[in-house]
Design a protein around this motif. Structure first.
Motif, PDB file in Angstrom:
ATOM      1  N   ARG A 164      43.408  -8.426 -22.423  1.00 56.19           N
ATOM      2  CA  ARG A 164      42.866  -8.833 -24.163  1.00 56.19           C
ATOM      3  C   ARG A 164      42.206  -7.232 -24.050  1.00 56.19           C
ATOM      4  O   ARG A 164      43.040  -6.021 -24.944  1.00 56.19           O
ATOM      5  N   LEU A 165      41.652  -6.771 -23.409  1.00 54.65           N
ATOM      6  CA  LEU A 165      41.076  -5.283 -23.090  1.00 54.65           C
ATOM      7  C   LEU A 165      42.199  -4.752 -22.873  1.00 54.65           C
ATOM      8  O   LEU A 165      42.226  -3.016 -22.806  1.00 54.65           O
ATOM      9  N   LEU A 166      42.925  -4.929 -21.667  1.00 54.83           N
ATOM     10  CA  LEU A 166      43.724  -3.821 -20.988  1.00 54.83           C
ATOM     11  C   LEU A 166      44.986  -3.671 -22.474  1.00 54.83           C
ATOM     12  O   LEU A 166      46.047  -2.848 -21.634  1.00 54.83           O
ATOM     13  N   ASP A 167      45.449  -4.697 -23.234  1.00 53.15           N
ATOM     14  CA  ASP A 167      45.528  -3.863 -23.704  1.00 53.15           C
ATOM     15  C   ASP A 167      45.693  -3.226 -24.790  1.00 53.15           C
ATOM     16  O   ASP A 167      46.692  -2.323 -25.309  1.00 53.15           O
ATOM     17  N   GLU A 168      44.395  -2.809 -24.718  1.00 55.78           N
ATOM     18  CA  GLU A 168      44.366  -1.647 -25.532  1.00 55.78           C
ATOM     19  C   GLU A 168      43.727  -0.375 -24.797  1.00 55.78           C
ATOM     20  O   GLU A 168      43.804   0.684 -24.870  1.00 55.78           O
ATOM     21  N   GLN A 169      43.489  -0.404 -23.783  1.00 53.62           N
ATOM     22  CA  GLN A 169      42.872   0.984 -23.106  1.00 53.62           C
ATOM     23  C   GLN A 169      43.290   0.561 -21.197  1.00 53.62           C
ATOM     24  O   GLN A 169      43.328  -0.920 -20.655  1.00 53.62           O
ATOM     25  N   LYS A 170      44.137   1.177 -20.852  1.00 52.81           N
ATOM     26  CA  LYS A 170      45.195   1.758 -19.685  1.00 52.81           C
ATOM     27  C   LYS A 170      44.552   2.439 -18.308  1.00 52.81           C
ATOM     28  O   LYS A 170      43.150   2.658 -18.565  1.00 52.81           O
ATOM     29  N   ILE A 171      43.885   0.891 -17.019  1.00 56.41           N
ATOM     30  CA  ILE A 171      42.968   1.453 -16.074  1.00 56.41           C
ATOM     31  C   ILE A 171      44.019   2.726 -15.027  1.00 56.41           C
ATOM     32  O   ILE A 171      44.792   1.717 -15.122  1.00 56.41           O
TER      33      ILE A 171
END
Length: 227
Positions: A56-63
Motif C-alpha cells: 500500500r505504501l509502495l503505491d504512494e512512494q517509489k523505492i
C-alpha cells in the motif's frame, strides 16, 4: 489502550536506499516487501538497516536505489529458522516513507518503552569500555510483543547491573548494525551482522508510572569488536 501500545515503539530514520525490493510475505491478502537503507553515523561509518514495507505504501512512494528517504515506523522482531536454529530477526516496519529533502543532525532515532525479559549482562570490551546487554520486551496490540536487543555504555551499563527481569524501562537511542566473525569450525569463520539498539538515555518507570531515575550517557560512534 491500543494507542498507548502503538506509542511504546517508534523509530525515525533518514537514509539512502541501497537495495531493490524483495518480496517478504503476504498477510490477509496484503503483500509486504523488504529493502535496505544506509543510515550515516557521525563518523564515516554507516548502519545498513532492513526495512519492511506494505505494498500500500509502495503505491504512494517509489523505492529506488540511491534515493534519500525518511522512514518512520516501529522496530519489530520475529523468529526465523536458519542454519539449524531459531534466530531473532529485527526489521523496521515502515508506517510512512517519504523523500528526505533536508537532512537533520540526528538521522537515526528510536524510542522504546518495554520490560526487561532477561537479566542484563555486564562486561568490558578488550579496550576497557563498560557495556551491558539487555533484552527488552515491547508490547504491541493483539497480545504480541517484540523482543529487542539493546546495549548500554559507561554509567548506563553500570546502572543496568541493578536492573531485574520485569522492570519497566524507557530508552532512547539509535538502531545500529554491527559486523562480527563467528567461528563454525577449527578453521572456518563466517561474517555475521548483528542488530541492536544503542542506548543514549534511559529511565526506570515505577509501578505508579513515575520515573525513578534518569541517566544520560551519549554514545560516540564505536567500531570496535564488542562480541
Amino acid at each position: 489502550m491500543m494507542d498507548n501500545l502503538m506509542n511504546n515503539n517508534s523509530i525515525y530514520l533518514e537514509g539512502r536506499v541501497v537495495s531493490g525490493l524483495e518480496f517478504s510475505h503476504e498477510m490477509y491478502g496484503e503483500g509486504f516487501y523488504n529493502f535496505y537503507i544506509e543510515v550515516p553515523r557521525l563518523s564515516d561509518a554507516k548502519d545498513c538497516l532492513n526495512i519492511t514495507v506494505s505494498e500500500r505504501l509502495l503505491d504512494e512512494q517509489k523505492i529506488e536505489i540511491g534515493k534519500d528517504i525518511v522512514v518512520e515506523g516501529q522496530l519489530r522482531s520475529y523468529n526465523k529458522y536458519q542454519d539449524g536454529a531459531n534466530r531473532l530477526i529485527l526489521t523496521v516496519f515502515a508506517r510512512d516513507i517519504y523523500p528526505c529533502v533536508e537532512k537533520s543532525k540526528n538521522p537515526n532515532q528510536i524510542y522504546l518503552n518495554g520490560f526487561i525479559c532477561k537479566s542484563p549482562v555486564y562486561r568490558k570490551t578488550p579496550f576497557g569500555r563498560e557495556i551491558s546487554d539487555m533484552l527488552l520486551a515491547v508490547n504491541r496490540p493483539y497480545n504480541k510483543s517484540d523482543y529487542i536487543p539493546t546495549i548500554a555504555w559507561g554509567r548506563n551499563a553500570r546502572y543496568c547491573k541493578g536492573l531485574e527481569v520485569g522492570d519497566n524501562i524507557r530508552i532512547w537511542g539509535r538502531l545500529q548494525s554491527r559486523e562480527y566473525q563467528k567461528r563454525i569450525g577449527e578453521e572456518d569463520v563466517v561474517k555475521k551482522i548483528a542488530y541492536e539498539v544503542s542506548i543514549s538515555k534511559m529511565e526506570r518507570v515505577a509501578a505508579d508510572n513515575t520515573t525513578e531515575e534518569i541517566f544520560d550517557d551519549t554514545v560516540g560512534d564505536m567500531n570496535e569488536d564488542i562480541v
